[in-house]
Design a protein around this motif. Sequence first.
Motif, short mmCIF file in Angstrom:
data_model
loop_
_atom_site.label_atom_id
_atom_site.label_comp_id
_atom_site.label_asym_id
_atom_site.label_seq_id
_atom_site.Cartn_x
_atom_site.Cartn_y
_atom_site.Cartn_z
N SER A 173 9.56 1.91 -3.43
CA SER A 173 9.64 1.08 -4.63
C SER A 173 9.84 -0.38 -4.25
CB SER A 173 10.81 1.55 -5.52
OG SER A 173 10.95 0.74 -6.65
N GLY A 174 10.73 -0.64 -3.30
CA GLY A 174 10.94 -2.00 -2.83
C GLY A 174 9.71 -2.58 -2.16
N ALA A 175 8.96 -1.73 -1.45
CA ALA A 175 7.74 -2.20 -0.80
C ALA A 175 6.71 -2.64 -1.84
CB ALA A 175 7.16 -1.10 0.09
N ALA A 176 6.62 -1.88 -2.94
CA ALA A 176 5.63 -2.22 -3.99
C ALA A 176 5.91 -3.59 -4.59
CB ALA A 176 5.65 -1.15 -5.08
N ILE A 177 7.17 -3.85 -4.91
CA ILE A 177 7.48 -5.16 -5.50
C ILE A 177 7.53 -6.24 -4.42
CG2 ILE A 177 10.02 -5.03 -5.39
CD1 ILE A 177 10.06 -6.26 -8.20
N GLY A 178 7.91 -5.85 -3.20
CA GLY A 178 8.00 -6.83 -2.12
C GLY A 178 6.66 -7.45 -1.78
N LEU A 179 5.59 -6.67 -1.82
CA LEU A 179 4.26 -7.21 -1.55
C LEU A 179 3.84 -8.22 -2.61
CD1 LEU A 179 2.42 -3.97 -0.35
CD2 LEU A 179 2.88 -6.03 1.02
N THR A 180 4.24 -7.98 -3.87
CA THR A 180 3.92 -8.96 -4.92
C THR A 180 4.75 -10.23 -4.75
OG1 THR A 180 5.54 -8.25 -6.59
CG2 THR A 180 3.46 -7.04 -6.48
N LEU A 181 6.01 -10.08 -4.34
CA LEU A 181 6.88 -11.25 -4.16
C LEU A 181 6.40 -12.10 -3.00
CD1 LEU A 181 10.41 -9.64 -4.67
CD2 LEU A 181 8.98 -10.82 -6.34
N ALA A 182 5.71 -11.49 -2.04
CA ALA A 182 5.17 -12.27 -0.92
C ALA A 182 4.06 -13.20 -1.38
CB ALA A 182 4.65 -11.32 0.17
N TRP A 200 20.38 0.49 -3.80
CA TRP A 200 20.46 -0.63 -2.86
C TRP A 200 19.33 -0.64 -1.84
CZ3 TRP A 200 23.58 -3.42 -5.42
CH2 TRP A 200 24.67 -2.85 -6.08
N LYS A 201 18.80 0.52 -1.50
CA LYS A 201 17.74 0.55 -0.48
C LYS A 201 16.48 -0.19 -0.93
CE LYS A 201 19.05 4.94 1.73
NZ LYS A 201 18.60 6.32 2.02
N VAL A 202 16.30 -0.33 -2.24
CA VAL A 202 15.15 -1.07 -2.76
C VAL A 202 15.10 -2.47 -2.15
CG1 VAL A 202 14.18 -2.15 -4.82
CG2 VAL A 202 14.98 0.21 -4.92
N PHE A 203 16.27 -3.08 -1.98
CA PHE A 203 16.32 -4.47 -1.52
C PHE A 203 15.95 -4.61 -0.05
CE2 PHE A 203 18.97 -4.22 -5.26
CZ PHE A 203 18.58 -5.35 -5.97
N VAL A 204 16.04 -3.53 0.70
CA VAL A 204 15.67 -3.60 2.12
C VAL A 204 14.21 -4.01 2.26
CG1 VAL A 204 15.40 -2.28 4.26
CG2 VAL A 204 17.39 -1.89 2.79
N THR A 205 13.33 -3.34 1.53
CA THR A 205 11.90 -3.65 1.62
C THR A 205 11.48 -4.74 0.64
OG1 THR A 205 11.62 -1.65 0.26
CG2 THR A 205 11.06 -1.49 2.60
N ILE A 207 13.07 -7.40 -0.19
CA ILE A 207 13.36 -8.70 0.41
C ILE A 207 12.79 -8.78 1.82
CG2 ILE A 207 15.20 -10.24 1.19
CD1 ILE A 207 16.91 -9.14 -1.12
N GLY A 208 12.84 -7.66 2.53
CA GLY A 208 12.41 -7.66 3.93
C GLY A 208 10.93 -7.96 4.11
N ILE A 209 10.07 -7.36 3.27
CA ILE A 209 8.63 -7.57 3.42
C ILE A 209 8.23 -9.03 3.22
CG2 ILE A 209 6.40 -7.07 2.33
CD1 ILE A 209 7.26 -4.17 2.11
N PRO A 210 8.68 -9.71 2.15
CA PRO A 210 8.33 -11.13 2.02
C PRO A 210 8.88 -11.99 3.16
CG PRO A 210 9.12 -10.26 -0.07
CD PRO A 210 9.38 -9.22 0.96
N VAL A 211 10.09 -11.66 3.62
CA VAL A 211 10.69 -12.45 4.71
C VAL A 211 9.89 -12.29 6.00
CG1 VAL A 211 12.70 -12.62 6.23
CG2 VAL A 211 13.02 -12.47 3.76
N VAL A 212 9.51 -11.05 6.32
CA VAL A 212 8.72 -10.81 7.53
C VAL A 212 7.36 -11.48 7.44
CG1 VAL A 212 7.55 -9.02 8.89
CG2 VAL A 212 9.91 -8.68 8.17
#
Length: 416
Positions: A173-182, A200-205, A207-212
């Motif tokens: 779920s975090g990866a799906a929104i993280g790619l859009t935030l990037a 809380w695990k949602v925030f790992v991906t 936030i992590g995907i846009p940062v990476v």
Amino acid sequence: MFLRRFEPRTGRTTAEVINFALWPIAVMTVLHRVFVLAVNGSHTDDFAPVYRAALAFLNRREVYTADFNSVDPHYLYQPSGTLLLSPLALIDPEKSRWLFILANAIAVIIALYLLLKMFDLALNSVAAPILLFAAFSTETVTNTLVFSNINGIILLGEVAFLFLLLRRRDLWSGAAIGLTLAVKPILAPLLLLPLVRGQWKVFVTAIGIPVVLMAVAWPLSADPMAFIEHTLPYLSESRDYFNSAIVGNGTYFGLPVALIWALRIAFAAMVLVSLWLLYRYYRHDELFFVATASGVIMGASFLLLSLGQMYYSMLLFPLIMTVVLRNSVMRNWPAWLAVYGFLSADAWFSNRFIETGRAAEYLKPTMGWSLLLIVIFAVLANRYLTSKREGRLDSGIDPDFLVAEQSADTPVPAKV
């Protein structure tokens, strides 16, 4: 055998007739939007600046050079978004644009399929062709394809985020929104949902995907600091053209600054009360809570922040789909008057009533979002006050007819 399909021996059910009628209409509407309207294009071309930025990025040239004094579409995505979009420039611009249109159309269709699954509706139900036809008939989907922007893919990211959030697939779920935030942070307010649900695990991906991706894109960009120094200040401003947010239309029509702020504060208060009531009384009704709260959050962001454009409204599809739920806040005519405001492709410009028509056209999405938030607040507040008056707040604030049905369905315990 083939001819028998046209006239069965038994009468068709109403649902089957609707399916047969709507599927060809829905499919042809999709094909028309994609291969005629979108390929024809418009004077508004959101794809051209994206292609130029992707080409400049691949050739290590400056990307953030837009002249913000013009009203032409500008390139506003951060370096991580440029990195993700850079493959668009590997082929010629015309074919690249066609592929981008097709990708967005497919993304919208997949998002609609996930919405059906989210609400436990089958592809052979009448909801499927209705949803497909309705979505591709809206201004938001039509102009996303015609202007060739990325909102269809953003919609898929939103629906995938909500779909996986409900199934407790937190990292995905975090990866799906993280790619859009990037690419752009339009869905960032939705991170309030996993926050209040304790996922809380949602925030790992997320936030992590846009940062990476930003860390990878930064050294590959010729002018990454120009995004901070040139583009970011523009993004923080409220423009008075092509902006349906309260501040945009208020500035365009010359409203006093105090009145603009009063409107924003009043709607913010209604939004906060609505979200509190949803969390307090509906957070355990997960589908209703997530879908409804997502609509309140996104509608508020369009109306209250610095920029709201009508074609963002597809991000309200999950809220609109709650109409199939018995306790939906969308089961009243004012809610659908609001939907007309921000989804209808009707143009209200008038050759006879010029000023009135112009005002109606420019204010249509603003009034639609405003009315939607008012309706949701009014429905939830009325449910709360009614339940409080009847002394049943401990059992929730659902309408009394639903409470009666639930009580009737509850088995009576056997006497010992």
